[in-house]
Motif scaffolding. Sequence first.
Motif, PDB file in Angstrom:
ATOM      1  N   ASN A  73       2.648  10.726  10.657  1.00 42.60           N
ATOM      2  CA  ASN A  73       1.380  11.209  11.010  1.00 42.60           C
ATOM      3  C   ASN A  73       0.373  10.635  10.607  1.00 42.60           C
ATOM      4  OD1 ASN A  73       1.678  14.355  12.127  1.00 42.60           O
ATOM      5  ND2 ASN A  73       3.178  14.194  10.479  1.00 42.60           N
ATOM      6  N   LEU A  76      -1.782   8.949  13.718  1.00 45.26           N
ATOM      7  CA  LEU A  76      -2.879   9.328  14.607  1.00 45.26           C
ATOM      8  C   LEU A  76      -3.840  10.392  13.807  1.00 45.26           C
ATOM      9  CD1 LEU A  76      -0.578  10.618  17.655  1.00 45.26           C
ATOM     10  CD2 LEU A  76      -2.726   9.284  17.920  1.00 45.26           C
ATOM     11  N   CYS A 216       6.670   9.120  20.666  1.00 46.55           N
ATOM     12  CA  CYS A 216       5.351   9.897  20.630  1.00 46.55           C
ATOM     13  C   CYS A 216       5.096  10.895  19.514  1.00 46.55           C
ATOM     14  CB  CYS A 216       5.597  10.639  22.248  1.00 46.55           C
ATOM     15  SG  CYS A 216       5.688   9.987  23.691  1.00 46.55           S
ATOM     16  N   HIS A 217       3.981  11.577  19.818  1.00 44.51           N
ATOM     17  CA  HIS A 217       3.801  12.475  18.753  1.00 44.51           C
ATOM     18  C   HIS A 217       4.777  13.699  18.767  1.00 44.51           C
ATOM     19  CE1 HIS A 217       1.829  16.290  17.341  1.00 44.51           C
ATOM     20  NE2 HIS A 217       0.952  15.507  16.478  1.00 44.51           N
ATOM     21  N   LEU A 220       2.235  17.691  20.742  1.00 44.12           N
ATOM     22  CA  LEU A 220       0.618  17.667  21.319  1.00 44.12           C
ATOM     23  C   LEU A 220       0.203  19.020  21.920  1.00 44.12           C
ATOM     24  CD1 LEU A 220      -1.675  15.785  21.259  1.00 44.12           C
ATOM     25  CD2 LEU A 220      -1.004  14.873  23.678  1.00 44.12           C
ATOM     26  N   HIS A 224      -2.993  21.269  16.907  1.00 44.42           N
ATOM     27  CA  HIS A 224      -2.862  20.066  16.452  1.00 44.42           C
ATOM     28  C   HIS A 224      -3.702  18.985  16.777  1.00 44.42           C
ATOM     29  CE1 HIS A 224       1.881  21.087  15.948  1.00 44.42           C
ATOM     30  NE2 HIS A 224       1.115  22.001  15.017  1.00 44.42           N
ATOM     31  N   TYR A 235      -2.577  15.699  14.606  1.00 45.29           N
ATOM     32  CA  TYR A 235      -1.596  15.740  13.290  1.00 45.29           C
ATOM     33  C   TYR A 235      -0.353  16.604  13.669  1.00 45.29           C
ATOM     34  CZ  TYR A 235      -3.307  20.645  12.443  1.00 45.29           C
ATOM     35  OH  TYR A 235      -3.891  21.746  12.825  1.00 45.29           O
ATOM     36  N   CYS A 237       3.034  16.008  13.928  1.00 50.64           N
ATOM     37  CA  CYS A 237       4.108  15.350  14.543  1.00 50.64           C
ATOM     38  C   CYS A 237       5.315  15.963  14.514  1.00 50.64           C
ATOM     39  CB  CYS A 237       3.787  14.018  15.040  1.00 50.64           C
ATOM     40  SG  CYS A 237       4.697  13.052  13.707  1.00 50.64           S
ATOM     41  N   ARG A 245      10.822  13.841  19.651  1.00 50.23           N
ATOM     42  CA  ARG A 245       9.631  12.937  19.550  1.00 50.23           C
ATOM     43  C   ARG A 245       9.445  11.675  20.543  1.00 50.23           C
ATOM     44  NH1 ARG A 245      10.170  11.611  14.936  1.00 50.23           N
ATOM     45  NH2 ARG A 245      10.619   9.356  15.075  1.00 50.23           N
ATOM     46  N   GLU A 252       4.532  14.440  27.122  1.00 48.61           N
ATOM     47  CA  GLU A 252       3.521  14.605  26.217  1.00 48.61           C
ATOM     48  C   GLU A 252       2.286  14.899  26.842  1.00 48.61           C
ATOM     49  OE1 GLU A 252       3.645  13.800  22.190  1.00 48.61           O
ATOM     50  OE2 GLU A 252       2.618  11.908  22.424  1.00 48.61           O
TER      51      GLU A 252
END
Length: 521
Positions: A73, A76, A216-217, A220, A224, A235, A237, A245, A252
Amino acid sequence: MSQLPEVITALLQPSQYPDECPQQVELLQTQMSFVLLTGKYAYKIRKPVNLGYVDYSTLEKRKLFGEKELVLNRRLCPGSYVGLVPVVRNHKGKIQLGGEGETLDYAVKMNQLPLTGMMDHLLQTNRLTGDMVAAVARKMAFFHAEAATGGEINRFGSLDTISGNIAENFEQSRPYIGRALSQRQFDALRSYFDRFLADHAAMLDNRIAGDHIRDCHGDLHSAHVNFNGSDICIYDCIEFNDRFRYGDTASEIAFLAMDLDRHGRSDLRQIFVKEYVHASGDRRLYALLKFYQAYRAHIRAKVACFKLDDPFVSPEEKAAELAKAQGYFDLATAYILPRPQLFITTGVTGCGKSTLAAELTRHLGLRHISSDITRKTLAGLAPETPAPAAFGQGLYSPEQTLRTYNAMLNEAGKVLAGGESAILDATFLRRDDRAAALKLAAQYGAEAMIIECRLSEPEQLARLDRRQKEASVSDGCREIYAHQKDRLEPADELPVGRNHVIIDTQDSVEANVRQIVDLLV
């Protein structure tokens, strides 16, 4: 509230946080975690669950995933994640955060982000702007360009992996048929995903070759994303399972795009996607967007369903989660329809058209085109500005009404031309006006549905009286109602059925939505 674990009950006491001096400690829950909010910090403690795709069943695993959460986290949201704090029972037998004693659990500590900056809060208060979602799109494009790819990560963009994830979604949502979705919805979604994968295997292979499969996150959506001045913090993720992920960047982007639709803001969704494509150069994303939006809506629906069986979730919250699951399943259903839809309301003022239109907008990802808002916008007024006038005068003169309907049809045409769906929220008292809307749908190959709203006169008058005491974009009143009732021409252009539904708005708006959605599949 259902019985809480001893650790959580102890940490709900403000005295546990002497350095912060909170007035109270607020508890939030997800399927997998408890989150304690003190006003200054947020403390996330994982539930000791093993759900197959996530395993927090041991203390060691909860520590491992807590440490992983911090690392991931900070990509990002670097300034918000403080550290991992042990929850201990001290030598006096008291449970506390940090210090010496027997470690019972671990809490991820982060700076509590301001509610006023949360994207979902901004959506609910109508303060999220196109510039803000465009900034998120650019941040995500930069993040994706820098995120790891290749090797093991690429495997998660393969047809086999995607097929497996989709099959799992259906197996895990099957128990909720008849509660959160109908059998027809389930079957239609399953058939769509099977066809899409069979027809687009080469496209998915090309995504791997083009380096679009990234770390990725993974989660999303608007809850978040936080705006704090010029800083954007994305945040929470997914840390518990790499396969959720790792994936296509298109998936995403489709997640947040879908979430904007669910909040009734397809206009912001278009800005977000367009800006991401511009910043990333990934124009091929468009061909995958609705597929991944349906996939992400299905996941959100499934996760909401899981809470229905969680012993720590109260009955009131379970009812809210059921409604949430139904909304996401409806949205997934809307994405798989073969043609754009144009919904046309008809009915006199005060009969509940706009309430139903707004709810359908959120369930089906529609562009909501309101005559009340269009009329006032054309006159240079804010939607909430009262502009009462006698029937056929002022803003409601025949000339202004014609101008309003023409503007609505023009906007709807642009939406349909882009392959999107819309709802025209107006009285449509005249056959000629309904005919013009039906002609527009045919021009763009869209399927039309007339939604004829009816309500008993006593309830209608009672609603109009209440409206006079509340802030509203509508200027409808008893006098307007009486004139409209005499001028309403029967909506007999289409037979009652799939393309013409009669709605009794005395029923709940949820029941009205179910009646309409059931006709779509």
